[in-house]
Motif scaffolding. Structure first.
Motif, PDB file in Angstrom:
ATOM      1  N   GLY A 111       0.808  -1.202   0.000  1.00 44.96           N
ATOM      2  CA  GLY A 111       0.000   0.000   0.000  1.00 44.96           C
ATOM      3  C   GLY A 111       0.846   1.257   0.000  1.00 44.96           C
ATOM      4  N   LYS A 112       0.285   2.297   0.598  1.00 44.22           N
ATOM      5  CA  LYS A 112       0.957   3.580   0.607  1.00 44.22           C
ATOM      6  C   LYS A 112       0.864   4.208   1.997  1.00 44.22           C
ATOM      7  N   PHE A 113       1.715   5.179   2.246  1.00 40.47           N
ATOM      8  CA  PHE A 113       1.683   5.928   3.504  1.00 40.47           C
ATOM      9  C   PHE A 113       1.889   7.401   3.204  1.00 40.47           C
ATOM     10  N   PHE A 114       1.471   8.242   4.148  1.00 41.64           N
ATOM     11  CA  PHE A 114       1.658   9.680   4.036  1.00 41.64           C
ATOM     12  C   PHE A 114       1.576  10.268   5.437  1.00 41.64           C
ATOM     13  N   SER A 115       1.957  11.510   5.561  1.00 41.41           N
ATOM     14  CA  SER A 115       1.931  12.179   6.858  1.00 41.41           C
ATOM     15  C   SER A 115       1.274  13.537   6.714  1.00 41.41           C
ATOM     16  N   LEU A 116       0.316  13.802   7.590  1.00 45.70           N
ATOM     17  CA  LEU A 116      -0.277  15.130   7.671  1.00 45.70           C
ATOM     18  C   LEU A 116       0.528  16.024   8.603  1.00 45.70           C
ATOM     19  N   GLU A 117       1.373  15.392   9.393  1.00 45.06           N
ATOM     20  CA  GLU A 117       2.197  16.133  10.351  1.00 45.06           C
ATOM     21  C   GLU A 117       3.445  16.706   9.691  1.00 45.06           C
ATOM     22  N   CYS A 118       4.029  15.929   8.792  1.00 50.87           N
ATOM     23  CA  CYS A 118       5.270  16.340   8.133  1.00 50.87           C
ATOM     24  C   CYS A 118       5.023  16.497   6.639  1.00 50.87           C
ATOM     25  N   ARG A 119       5.188  17.650   6.147  1.00 51.64           N
ATOM     26  CA  ARG A 119       4.927  17.941   4.739  1.00 51.64           C
ATOM     27  C   ARG A 119       5.894  17.182   3.837  1.00 51.64           C
ATOM     28  N   GLY A 120       5.355  16.594   2.769  1.00 54.55           N
ATOM     29  CA  GLY A 120       6.193  15.929   1.783  1.00 54.55           C
ATOM     30  C   GLY A 120       6.603  14.513   2.130  1.00 54.55           C
ATOM     31  N   VAL A 121       6.122  13.985   3.248  1.00 53.30           N
ATOM     32  CA  VAL A 121       6.461  12.616   3.628  1.00 53.30           C
ATOM     33  C   VAL A 121       5.367  11.675   3.117  1.00 53.30           C
ATOM     34  N   SER A 122       5.714  10.856   2.137  1.00 53.36           N
ATOM     35  CA  SER A 122       4.772   9.895   1.577  1.00 53.36           C
ATOM     36  C   SER A 122       5.574   8.819   0.855  1.00 53.36           C
ATOM     37  N   GLY A 123       4.904   7.735   0.522  1.00 48.47           N
ATOM     38  CA  GLY A 123       5.599   6.666  -0.188  1.00 48.47           C
ATOM     39  C   GLY A 123       4.796   5.382  -0.202  1.00 48.47           C
ATOM     40  N   LYS A 124       5.487   4.279  -0.425  1.00 45.40           N
ATOM     41  CA  LYS A 124       4.860   2.968  -0.544  1.00 45.40           C
ATOM     42  C   LYS A 124       5.410   2.034   0.519  1.00 45.40           C
ATOM     43  N   LEU A 125       4.637   0.990   0.822  1.00 47.78           N
ATOM     44  CA  LEU A 125       5.069  -0.005   1.802  1.00 47.78           C
ATOM     45  C   LEU A 125       4.835  -1.412   1.266  1.00 47.78           C
ATOM     46  N   VAL A 126       5.695  -2.319   1.676  1.00 52.03           N
ATOM     47  CA  VAL A 126       5.546  -3.744   1.371  1.00 52.03           C
ATOM     48  C   VAL A 126       5.913  -4.515   2.629  1.00 52.03           C
ATOM     49  N   CYS A 127       5.053  -5.437   3.071  1.00 57.01           N
ATOM     50  CA  CYS A 127       5.294  -6.210   4.287  1.00 57.01           C
ATOM     51  C   CYS A 127       4.950  -7.681   4.051  1.00 57.01           C
ATOM     52  N   PHE A 128       5.557  -8.548   4.845  1.00 61.81           N
ATOM     53  CA  PHE A 128       5.244  -9.971   4.804  1.00 61.81           C
ATOM     54  C   PHE A 128       4.899 -10.443   6.209  1.00 61.81           C
ATOM     55  N   LYS A 129       4.116 -11.505   6.302  1.00 64.78           N
ATOM     56  CA  LYS A 129       3.646 -11.975   7.595  1.00 64.78           C
ATOM     57  C   LYS A 129       4.731 -12.782   8.299  1.00 64.78           C
ATOM     58  N   VAL A 130       4.818 -12.631   9.631  1.00 65.09           N
ATOM     59  CA  VAL A 130       5.827 -13.327  10.424  1.00 65.09           C
ATOM     60  C   VAL A 130       5.204 -13.882  11.696  1.00 65.09           C
ATOM     61  N   SER A 131       5.844 -14.893  12.241  1.00 66.84           N
ATOM     62  CA  SER A 131       5.424 -15.455  13.534  1.00 66.84           C
ATOM     63  C   SER A 131       6.312 -14.866  14.618  1.00 66.84           C
ATOM     64  N   GLU A 132       6.144 -13.594  14.864  1.00 63.90           N
ATOM     65  CA  GLU A 132       6.969 -12.871  15.823  1.00 63.90           C
ATOM     66  C   GLU A 132       6.072 -11.982  16.678  1.00 63.90           C
ATOM     67  N   THR A 133       6.678 -11.364  17.663  1.00 63.15           N
ATOM     68  CA  THR A 133       6.015 -10.309  18.416  1.00 63.15           C
ATOM     69  C   THR A 133       6.733  -9.001  18.110  1.00 63.15           C
ATOM     70  N   VAL A 134       6.037  -7.908  18.251  1.00 57.24           N
ATOM     71  CA  VAL A 134       6.642  -6.599  18.009  1.00 57.24           C
ATOM     72  C   VAL A 134       7.244  -6.090  19.312  1.00 57.24           C
ATOM     73  N   SER A 135       8.540  -5.929  19.314  1.00 55.95           N
ATOM     74  CA  SER A 135       9.240  -5.496  20.513  1.00 55.95           C
ATOM     75  C   SER A 135       8.985  -4.022  20.803  1.00 55.95           C
ATOM     76  N   LYS A 136       8.949  -3.716  22.096  1.00 57.45           N
ATOM     77  CA  LYS A 136       8.865  -2.325  22.530  1.00 57.45           C
ATOM     78  C   LYS A 136      10.183  -1.889  23.174  1.00 57.45           C
ATOM     79  N   GLU A 137      11.180  -2.739  23.030  1.00 56.39           N
ATOM     80  CA  GLU A 137      12.480  -2.463  23.641  1.00 56.39           C
ATOM     81  C   GLU A 137      13.437  -1.893  22.599  1.00 56.39           C
ATOM     82  N   LYS A 138      14.689  -1.663  23.025  1.00 53.84           N
ATOM     83  CA  LYS A 138      15.676  -1.049  22.146  1.00 53.84           C
ATOM     84  C   LYS A 138      15.959  -1.924  20.930  1.00 53.84           C
ATOM     85  N   THR A 139      16.400  -1.290  19.870  1.00 51.75           N
ATOM     86  CA  THR A 139      16.677  -1.985  18.616  1.00 51.75           C
ATOM     87  C   THR A 139      17.931  -2.846  18.740  1.00 51.75           C
TER      88      THR A 139
END
Length: 279
Positions: A111-139
């Protein structure tokens, strides 16, 4: 570029066959940005949806609450409250909005993404499904090792691993038959051979064994050479079609591996062949 084929000008083009659930990870490609500059995005579509963005090779990240709604197969998402983040000098975490859908033909969430907060920020996204959890800790930068592999898949127009594995599982091999005393590939087999190349190139751990065979006419020694030439003709075709030579194993049996008798022309034709198998 090939990766442009992943996207469509209208969401009407998306074919939906499954509800998007669970965790997906992929990349955000800003308009005007090169593919290898794409940043990382995670979506968790659980009971309390969140996103996580990371900068490749850096320890900055942001986790946000995601508000979603789905209509006609299209998921609209809007980032809101920041749950946790680490800022990096010179980078601004702009709140993003998304429009995306699951695409049957690729197995990706696109799909696509955009930002109303930051002017000119937009683009496309591609994702695949995983058997993981989304971490909230440091990278953990080492855990970003999947990214260059995924970018290469996008660049070369490969489908998701899930779809590719299914294609490999369902692939049906057929023998390639040859004319009497010949090692020339008949034109009607070229499309099938190209499909073999496609499947192998879609899996980094896959190779193919090519085995040449002949009928019983002629001496054993001559038929060994003829079966080798037939196998080599297939290998030459594969390499020209873009398959690396080290992913092909050659074998040749001469007249020693018949699948039919050599007393009739029909039987001899069935024995003048090359067989294949994935290894």
């Amino acid at each position: 570029m090939k990766y442009q084929l992943f996207f469509f000008s209208s969401f009407i083009s998306f074919i939906i066959n499954a509800q998007v659930t669970g965790v997906w990870k992929g990349v955000l490609i800003r308009d005007g940005q090169k593919l290898d500059q794409a940043s990382i995005i995670y979506f968790d579509f659980g009971k309390e949806p969140i996103t996580r963005e990371e900068l490749p090779g850096k320890d900055g990240y942001v986790v946000r609450v995601l508000k979603t709604e789905t209509k006609n197969g299209v998921i609209k998402g809007k980032q809101s409250t920041i749950v946790k983040k680490k800022d990096l000098y010179g980078n601004r975490w702009c709140a993003l909005e998304f429009e995306m859908a699951y695409v049957d033909s690729t197995g990706y969430l696109q799909g696509k993404f955009f930002s109303l907060e930051c002017r000119g920020v937009s683009g496309k996204l591609v994702c695949f499904k995983v058997s993981e959890t989304v971490s909230k800790e440091k990278t953990v930068i080492e855990l970003q090792s999947w990214r260059p592999i995924f970018l290469d898949d996008i660049k070369k127009g490969r489908k998701s691993r899930e779809i590719r594995d299914q294609e490999r599982k369902n692939f049906q091999f057929e023998p390639i038959y040859f004319d009497y005393d010949k090692a020339d590939i008949r034109p009607e087999y070229e499309a099938f051979l190209n499909r073999i190349v496609y499947v192998i190139n879609s899996h980094s751990d896959l190779r193919v064994r090519v085995t040449g065979n002949t009928d019983a006419d002629g001496s054993d020694q001559y038929n060994i050479g003829l079966s080798e030439r037939r196998a080599q003709a297939i290998i030459d075709f594969f390499v020209k079609a873009g398959l690396k030579r080290d992913r092909i194993v050659i074998d040749f049996k001469g007249e020693k591996n018949p699948v039919s008798d050599n007393k009739s022309e029909e039987g001899k034709q069935l024995n003048r062949r090359v067989d294949f198998e994935f290894i």
